[in-house]
Scaffold this motif. Structure first.
Motif, PDB file in Angstrom:
ATOM      1  N   GLY A 134      28.643  10.373  -4.421  1.00 49.26           N
ATOM      2  CA  GLY A 134      29.186  10.567  -3.091  1.00 49.26           C
ATOM      3  C   GLY A 134      30.334   9.627  -2.779  1.00 49.26           C
ATOM      4  O   GLY A 134      31.299   9.993  -2.106  1.00 49.26           O
ATOM      5  N   PHE A 135      30.250   8.388  -3.271  1.00 48.04           N
ATOM      6  CA  PHE A 135      31.318   7.427  -3.020  1.00 48.04           C
ATOM      7  C   PHE A 135      32.559   7.774  -3.841  1.00 48.04           C
ATOM      8  O   PHE A 135      33.692   7.577  -3.375  1.00 48.04           O
ATOM      9  N   LEU A 136      32.365   8.271  -5.057  1.00 46.33           N
ATOM     10  CA  LEU A 136      33.528   8.742  -5.819  1.00 46.33           C
ATOM     11  C   LEU A 136      34.169   9.935  -5.128  1.00 46.33           C
ATOM     12  O   LEU A 136      35.405  10.044  -5.081  1.00 46.33           O
ATOM     13  N   MET A 137      33.341  10.823  -4.590  1.00 47.87           N
ATOM     14  CA  MET A 137      33.869  11.964  -3.841  1.00 47.87           C
ATOM     15  C   MET A 137      34.627  11.509  -2.599  1.00 47.87           C
ATOM     16  O   MET A 137      35.685  12.048  -2.254  1.00 47.87           O
ATOM     17  N   GLN A 176      31.012  19.630   1.427  1.00 49.76           N
ATOM     18  CA  GLN A 176      30.623  18.864   0.235  1.00 49.76           C
ATOM     19  C   GLN A 176      29.142  19.050  -0.074  1.00 49.76           C
ATOM     20  O   GLN A 176      28.741  19.041  -1.240  1.00 49.76           O
ATOM     21  N   ARG A 177      28.345  19.241   0.963  1.00 48.50           N
ATOM     22  CA  ARG A 177      26.922  19.501   0.744  1.00 48.50           C
ATOM     23  C   ARG A 177      26.725  20.755  -0.097  1.00 48.50           C
ATOM     24  O   ARG A 177      25.879  20.776  -1.016  1.00 48.50           O
ATOM     25  N   LEU A 178      27.488  21.802   0.201  1.00 48.91           N
ATOM     26  CA  LEU A 178      27.369  23.036  -0.574  1.00 48.91           C
ATOM     27  C   LEU A 178      27.746  22.801  -2.035  1.00 48.91           C
ATOM     28  O   LEU A 178      27.066  23.283  -2.949  1.00 48.91           O
ATOM     29  N   ALA A 179      28.830  22.061  -2.258  1.00 49.43           N
ATOM     30  CA  ALA A 179      29.279  21.802  -3.627  1.00 49.43           C
ATOM     31  C   ALA A 179      28.235  21.008  -4.396  1.00 49.43           C
ATOM     32  O   ALA A 179      27.942  21.294  -5.569  1.00 49.43           O
ATOM     33  N   ALA A 180      27.652  19.986  -3.747  1.00 44.58           N
ATOM     34  CA  ALA A 180      26.647  19.161  -4.422  1.00 44.58           C
ATOM     35  C   ALA A 180      25.396  19.974  -4.746  1.00 44.58           C
ATOM     36  O   ALA A 180      24.813  19.842  -5.831  1.00 44.58           O
ATOM     37  N   ARG A 181      24.965  20.816  -3.826  1.00 38.48           N
ATOM     38  CA  ARG A 181      23.776  21.641  -4.063  1.00 38.48           C
ATOM     39  C   ARG A 181      23.995  22.586  -5.244  1.00 38.48           C
ATOM     40  O   ARG A 181      23.072  22.821  -6.036  1.00 38.48           O
ATOM     41  N   LEU A 182      25.193  23.132  -5.361  1.00 41.36           N
ATOM     42  CA  LEU A 182      25.477  24.022  -6.487  1.00 41.36           C
ATOM     43  C   LEU A 182      25.291  23.286  -7.807  1.00 41.36           C
ATOM     44  O   LEU A 182      24.671  23.807  -8.747  1.00 41.36           O
ATOM     45  N   GLY A 183      25.811  22.067  -7.898  1.00 46.86           N
ATOM     46  CA  GLY A 183      25.673  21.295  -9.130  1.00 46.86           C
ATOM     47  C   GLY A 183      24.248  20.891  -9.416  1.00 46.86           C
ATOM     48  O   GLY A 183      23.789  20.928 -10.563  1.00 46.86           O
ATOM     49  N   VAL A 184      23.512  20.501  -8.381  1.00 49.71           N
ATOM     50  CA  VAL A 184      22.129  20.047  -8.569  1.00 49.71           C
ATOM     51  C   VAL A 184      21.230  21.197  -8.987  1.00 49.71           C
ATOM     52  O   VAL A 184      20.436  21.086  -9.932  1.00 49.71           O
ATOM     53  N   VAL A 185      21.327  22.318  -8.298  1.00 46.94           N
ATOM     54  CA  VAL A 185      20.398  23.433  -8.525  1.00 46.94           C
ATOM     55  C   VAL A 185      20.673  24.127  -9.854  1.00 46.94           C
ATOM     56  O   VAL A 185      19.746  24.457 -10.606  1.00 46.94           O
ATOM     57  N   THR A 186      21.931  24.370 -10.178  1.00 51.36           N
ATOM     58  CA  THR A 186      22.258  25.149 -11.376  1.00 51.36           C
ATOM     59  C   THR A 186      22.473  24.295 -12.614  1.00 51.36           C
ATOM     60  O   THR A 186      22.363  24.800 -13.731  1.00 51.36           O
ATOM     61  N   GLY A 187      22.805  23.026 -12.440  1.00 49.55           N
ATOM     62  CA  GLY A 187      23.174  22.210 -13.593  1.00 49.55           C
ATOM     63  C   GLY A 187      24.570  22.526 -14.084  1.00 49.55           C
ATOM     64  O   GLY A 187      24.989  22.045 -15.133  1.00 49.55           O
ATOM     65  N   PRO A 323      40.946  20.607  -1.801  1.00 48.45           N
ATOM     66  CA  PRO A 323      40.334  21.675  -2.610  1.00 48.45           C
ATOM     67  C   PRO A 323      39.685  21.174  -3.891  1.00 48.45           C
ATOM     68  O   PRO A 323      38.565  21.584  -4.231  1.00 48.45           O
ATOM     69  N   HIS A 324      40.353  20.266  -4.621  1.00 43.51           N
ATOM     70  CA  HIS A 324      39.790  19.836  -5.905  1.00 43.51           C
ATOM     71  C   HIS A 324      38.536  18.997  -5.734  1.00 43.51           C
ATOM     72  O   HIS A 324      37.766  18.814  -6.677  1.00 43.51           O
ATOM     73  N   ASN A 325      38.301  18.488  -4.508  1.00 40.72           N
ATOM     74  CA  ASN A 325      37.135  17.632  -4.288  1.00 40.72           C
ATOM     75  C   ASN A 325      35.835  18.418  -4.384  1.00 40.72           C
ATOM     76  O   ASN A 325      34.778  17.855  -4.702  1.00 40.72           O
ATOM     77  N   MET A 326      35.876  19.720  -4.091  1.00 40.45           N
ATOM     78  CA  MET A 326      34.682  20.556  -4.239  1.00 40.45           C
ATOM     79  C   MET A 326      34.278  20.643  -5.715  1.00 40.45           C
ATOM     80  O   MET A 326      33.092  20.559  -6.063  1.00 40.45           O
ATOM     81  N   TYR A 327      35.275  20.819  -6.566  1.00 44.42           N
ATOM     82  CA  TYR A 327      34.999  20.885  -8.003  1.00 44.42           C
ATOM     83  C   TYR A 327      34.496  19.534  -8.512  1.00 44.42           C
ATOM     84  O   TYR A 327      33.587  19.469  -9.343  1.00 44.42           O
ATOM     85  N   LEU A 328      35.092  18.455  -8.004  1.00 40.18           N
ATOM     86  CA  LEU A 328      34.700  17.114  -8.449  1.00 40.18           C
ATOM     87  C   LEU A 328      33.260  16.794  -8.080  1.00 40.18           C
ATOM     88  O   LEU A 328      32.468  16.373  -8.928  1.00 40.18           O
ATOM     89  N   HIS A 329      32.899  17.017  -6.826  1.00 43.07           N
ATOM     90  CA  HIS A 329      31.572  16.619  -6.362  1.00 43.07           C
ATOM     91  C   HIS A 329      30.480  17.419  -7.052  1.00 43.07           C
ATOM     92  O   HIS A 329      29.411  16.880  -7.403  1.00 43.07           O
ATOM     93  N   SER A 330      30.721  18.710  -7.268  1.00 40.51           N
ATOM     94  CA  SER A 330      29.708  19.535  -7.938  1.00 40.51           C
ATOM     95  C   SER A 330      29.476  19.077  -9.371  1.00 40.51           C
ATOM     96  O   SER A 330      28.401  19.318  -9.938  1.00 40.51           O
ATOM     97  N   ALA A 331      30.462  18.413  -9.980  1.00 38.39           N
ATOM     98  CA  ALA A 331      30.308  17.899 -11.343  1.00 38.39           C
ATOM     99  C   ALA A 331      29.670  16.523 -11.359  1.00 38.39           C
ATOM    100  O   ALA A 331      28.846  16.222 -12.229  1.00 38.39           O
ATOM    101  N   ALA A 360      28.691   7.568   2.484  1.00 41.93           N
ATOM    102  CA  ALA A 360      30.006   7.395   1.869  1.00 41.93           C
ATOM    103  C   ALA A 360      31.112   7.884   2.796  1.00 41.93           C
ATOM    104  O   ALA A 360      32.142   7.208   2.964  1.00 41.93           O
ATOM    105  N   LEU A 361      30.921   9.059   3.418  1.00 42.31           N
ATOM    106  CA  LEU A 361      31.960   9.581   4.296  1.00 42.31           C
ATOM    107  C   LEU A 361      32.035   8.809   5.610  1.00 42.31           C
ATOM    108  O   LEU A 361      33.099   8.756   6.240  1.00 42.31           O
TER     109      LEU A 361
END
Length: 625
Positions: A134-137, A176-187, A323-331, A360-361
């Protein structure tokens, strides 16, 4: 139906018909193609995705000793709550190269999550283990483009637009919550999911648009670092020299993760601390009015505001939501060990990542407040003549930057530092430059990670780490270097308006996919967005995209050139057509099944049913608790 397997694919095809007895990390089936029943439509009707055949009732893929089940279980032995997800952190359809350097990336090693049985609802030990992504995001909320937007907001509108900054930060947190959930749930991170779900042509266009956003963001970040180095060296190091220094130290710092993720995350925390201290010093020195600060923060009103203030408000939203922050946080969230076969652990990870993102925000918001209020208090309604007189009296070598006229002061991150030095002494200038350098350096590094994740996800690159960093860094840095060589600092900082427009145009290509995939039961299952998030998320994205399109139109109209108007009109047709395509897919995912077409009614957007059949091909190993 699947096309008949040929050659060595036949063995792979046969292996899909029965559960394997063992599965290694590198055993991956080759990709099949699917012949769609309706060639006129790319989209499958997802109205019955939650009744996908074989989902939850098919044979288990692999034995229980070595593999994950294709379901989440609340506790061992309970089988009433079963669902499947894609949970691969690599492309499960690409065969490994034999004699190739091991595939390494940011999350090559994962941080274990400790068990804390004494605190079942909330544990500070677990929160600390999840702290980092979250802090990197949040660094994207503190890049030089945001800092410049903050200081211009204060100089143009005073304290009146603080509520816009607060609202934009809250909206950013929800997205950002949506992006993080996508990464956590799907891997999988967002770029990997786009690669698996979209068709080839839209996928390539989407990748190019996201790369443009990353390049635009990187240019702002590198320019900010170069300006800071120029200020700290009292002009002795030219801008192009600052760009080269930024490129070099970015390469050095990026390899810190070879010494452990925690050390890298600690380094980013150190840079955020520097920003808080330096901009906090400016805040204490200027002593803004606390009453005006609270009024501007909690009263959504802008008295006597005109077009300039309105455009500045729009610019705040465009600068904050990247825009690129969504991709970053999900990773980044993939860097923690989460057993995705355990629904409780996934819920826990979602909870702690959201709490960490809030913290972080909040920190980034406070730092942004420092910058806005400093310039609101000291330079609101100041004229060039006012500043020029003060700079001459202070014997500043930069006094020539400000003409002796009665026009309202226009500042950027370079002039902002100069003005602070004239009014509050050289220490204020150098401390400002240190803060800008920390902002530029940290955001350049996270921008590089974004470029790596996006390129790896969309193109399935399996290059060596150094080659990937070199390519992604070169793509983003080369335009900046040429601009720095052939332009002076005033023209260089003036590019920020164009770069903000460029990134505003790319926002739909991050926000629409993240809402689309987090709303699909075939991807998220029990963690798919509910009605509230579908409606609320859709309205938020519509609002943000509308605001940013207004910003783009206002910028184009200010160019005052007919040829540019014609070119913008042609590009707008192509751009809006692609946005309409993505929006169509998003509406189907949100439940508008009447818009879907074709007869492949349960396969998702792309014809890759094996992604669902091989649910956990590359899942994380179960974490010992």
């Amino acid at each position: 139906m699947l096309s008949p397997p040929r050659g060595r694919d036949k063995a792979v095809h046969q292996s899909l018909q029965k559960p394997p007895t063992a599965r290694s990390r590198n055993t991956m089936p080759k990709k099949y193609t699917l012949q769609q029943s309706s060639p006129s439509c790319e989209l499958a009707n997802v109205a019955s995705l939650n009744q996908f055949p074989g989902q939850g009732n098919g044979p288990s893929m692999g034995n229980s000793d070595t593999d994950h089940k294709a379901s989440y279980e609340d506790a061992p032995g309970e089988h009433g709550d079963v669902l499947s997800t894609i949970s691969s952190s690599m492309n499960p359809l690409q065969p490994p190269a034999a004699a190739e350097e091991p595939f390494t990336t940011y999350f090559d090693s994962k941080i274990p999550i400790p068990e804390d049985e004494t605190h079942s609802c909330f544990s500070f030990r677990k929160l600390w283990a999840f702290t980092g992504p979250g802090f990197l995001m949040s660094i994207a909320y503190l890049d030089p483009g945001n800092i410049e937007s903050d200081l211009q907001s204060g100089a143009v509108a005073g304290f009146k637009l603080l509520w816009v900054l607060l609202l934009a930060t809250v909206i950013g947190l929800l997205l950002q919550r949506l992006a993080a959930r996508l990464g956590v749930v799907t891997g999988l991170h967002l770029a990997e999911v786009c690669n698996r779900q979209y068709q080839k042509v839209p996928r390539i266009i989407l990748w190019l648009m996201v790369e443009l956003a990353i390049i635009g963001s990187d240019m702002q970040e590198v320019i900010g670092s170069a300006i800071a180095i120029n200020l700290l060296s009292m002009g002795k190091i030219p801008l192009w020299g600052g760009v080269l220094i930024t490129i070099a130290d970015t390469f050095v710092f990026l390899f810190l993760d070879k010494y452990g993720l925690r050390k890298l995350e600690a380094f980013f925390g150190f840079l955020i601390t520097i920003m808080a201290l330096t901009f906090g010093y400016e805040y204490i020195t200027v002593k803004p009015s606390q009453e005006k600060l609270l009024q501007g923060l909690f009263i959504p009103y802008c008295q006597n505001c005109g077009t300039e203030q309105l455009e500045q408000a729009v610019g705040i939203v465009g600068a904050v939501i990247m825009p690129h922050n969504m991709y970053l946080h999900s990773a980044l969230v993939k860097s923690r060990q989460v057993n995705r076969a355990n629904k409780r652990e996934v819920q826990e990870a979602n909870k702690y990542f959201f709490i960490e993102s809030c913290i972080a925000l909040f920190v980034s918001f406070i730092i942004n407040i420092f910058v806005v209020t400093v310039f609101a208090e000291a330079f609101f309604e100041k004229t060039n003549a006012d500043v020029s007189d003060v700079c001459r009296n202070a014997s500043s070598p930069h006094s020539s930057l400000f003409p002796s006229d009665n026009q309202t002061l226009q500042v950027d991150i370079y002039k902002g530092g100069v003005v602070l030095g004239c009014y509050f002494g050289p220490a204020a200038l150098y401390i400002w430059a240190i803060g800008i350098l920390a902002a530029g350096q940290s955001s350049t590094m996270t921008g590089t990670y974004s470029g790596q994740f996006v390129m790896e996800g969309f193109l399935n690159l399996r290059w060596s780490r150094f080659a990937r960093v070199l390519l992604t860094r070169s793509i983003a840095i080369t335009p900046t270097l040429f601009v720095a060589i052939f332009q002076d600092v005033e023209h260089l900082t003036g590019m920020n308006d164009f770069l903000n427009v460029l990134m505003s145009l790319q926002l739909p290509f991050a926000l629409i996919p993240v809402l689309t995939f987090t709303s699909l039961p075939s991807v998220m299952n029990d963690f798919a967005n509910g009605l509230f998030w579908k409606v609320g998320g859709g309205l938020l994205i519509l609002l943000i995209c509308s605001i940013n399109m207004y910003f783009v139109v206002a910028y184009v109209m200010s160019l005052n050139h007919m040829a540019l108007y014609v070119g913008a009109a042609v590009l707008s047709v192509v751009y809006l057509s692609f946005v309409a395509y993505l929006s169509w897919l998003c509406l189907v995912a949100l439940g508008a099944s009447c818009l879907a077409c074709g007869k492949t009614r349960h396969l998702g957007f792309a014809a890759h049913p094996e992604l669902f059949l091989l649910n956990n091909v590359d899942a994380d190993a179960p974490v010992a608790r």
